[in-house]
Enzyme design. Structure first.
Site, short mmCIF file in Angstrom:
data_model
loop_
_atom_site.label_atom_id
_atom_site.label_comp_id
_atom_site.label_asym_id
_atom_site.label_seq_id
_atom_site.Cartn_x
_atom_site.Cartn_y
_atom_site.Cartn_z
CB SER A 172 48.38 39.49 37.04
OG SER A 172 47.20 39.81 35.90
CG ASP A 269 41.35 35.80 38.47
OD1 ASP A 269 41.51 35.84 37.50
OD2 ASP A 269 42.49 35.94 39.34
CG HIS A 299 42.99 39.56 38.57
ND1 HIS A 299 43.46 38.38 38.26
CD2 HIS A 299 43.87 40.51 38.14
CE1 HIS A 299 44.70 38.70 37.59
NE2 HIS A 299 44.98 39.91 37.51
#
Length: 334
Positions: A172, A269, A299
């Site tokens: 991320s 995502d 995600h």
């Protein structure tokens, strides 16, 4: 709110984990709170998850401070190694960069993720406590991470690290920072990197891809959260031509000379399209890439639902790729 069609496409087991998150935060997830409260909740949730894990005496760790960027404070790191490996020969080295949207997260929040990584790969892992936005905007976070990498490379012998097997690992926001660090290492000529592992990296501040508009109101790093993260890091520069590639690696014009890369992302995502584009551009620049896109994936779904079948596949692919890249034979893994 999110489109019902998107919600229905989430892997059912992962969806259970997302529902559990919403029971704690409400349907908007962390973005519904102030940044200080987001940090508190993120720490609390990860502390509870860590407390639920059985004791692990197979990994040892110590907290240190290392020189920061020129003119900046020292950087805190946590150095992990498989228990009993001191003085037994050099191991692969991994700089681990935590996620959290550039605004949350710490060494502590990702402790539970680093422990199994150390064990699975048999590596020395250095987890870095970079400064967070908005208090510390770009370039503070990426420069802190690069400073930790320089220290790790310079102290390779003392740490028991093979300098020829040095990798980056970040998911991320940590993935965006890892990609930025790889660009810095290439452009500054040191240190050489063997690999970068980028789970669903945060790469593009412009938020113009179809998936960046598609994933809204899902309650786990959706459009509102992403806009907040980038604006915290870049302020009024976000989305303008004033942003450099070390902040938003998707903006790099030249991706040649970067280390072999593993990149994965869920079909649902927000980062899906920018990640696929980045992987394609790496390949076009001659960089070896392994890319996975998971149907039904969201995600951080493997963190929300660690026991899901999809999560097991995700973790398995990452572990296998990292072990192969760092030439860690199965018989030597801890």
């Amino acid at each position: 709110m999110s489109e019902p069609s998107i919600t229905r496409r989430i892997d059912p087991q992962v969806h259970q984990g997302l529902n559990a998150l919403h029971e704690l935060t409400g349907p908007r997830g962390l973005v519904g709170f102030t940044i200080p409260r987001q940090r508190e909740l993120y720490e609390e949730m990860n502390r509870a998850a860590l407390a639920a894990l059985p004791p692990n005496d197979r990994v040892e760790f110590e907290d240190l401070t290392v020189p920061g960027p020129a003119g900046a404070p020292d950087v805190a790191v946590r150095v992990y190694r498989p228990t009993g490996t001191r003085g037994t020969g050099p191991l692969p080295g991994i700089l681990y960069i935590h996620g959290g949207g550039m605004i949350t997260g710490s060494i502590a929040t990702d402790h539970r993720q680093v422990l199994p990584l150390v064990e699975a790969i048999g590596a020395v892992v250095v987890s870095v406590e970079y400064r967070l936005a908005p208090e510390h905007p770009h370039p503070a976070p990426v420069e802190d991470c690069y400073a930790a990498l320089l220290w790790m490379s310079g102290e390779a012998s003392a740490l028991g690290i093979d300098p020829g097997r040095l990798a980056l690992y970040g998911g991320s926001a940590g993935g965006g920072l890892a990609a930025g660090v790889a660009l810095l290492a290439r452009d500054r000529g040191t240190p050489p990197l063997a690999f970068q592992m980028l789970p669903y990296p945060m790469l593009d501040d412009r938020n113009t891809t179809p998936s960046s508009h598609e994933i809204t109101g899902i309650g786990i790093w959706d459009r509102a959260a992403n806009l907040q993260g980038w604006q915290s890091l870049l302020g009024e520069r976000a989305g303008t031509d004033e942003v450099d590639a070390y902040a938003a690696p998707a903006r790099a014009e030249d991706l040649s000379g970067l280390p072999p890369t593993f990149l994965d992302v869920g079909e649902l995502d927000l980062f899906r399209d920018e990640n696929i584009t980045f992987a394609n551009r790496l390949m076009q620049a001659g960089v070896p890439v392994e890319l996975h896109v998971y149907p039904g994936g969201i995600h951080a779904g493997e963190l929300l639902a660690p026991d899901a079948e999809l999560s097991a596949r995700i973790v398995g692919y990452r572990t296998d790729a990292l072990a192969r890249a760092l030439n860690t034979p199965p018989g030597t893994r801890r």
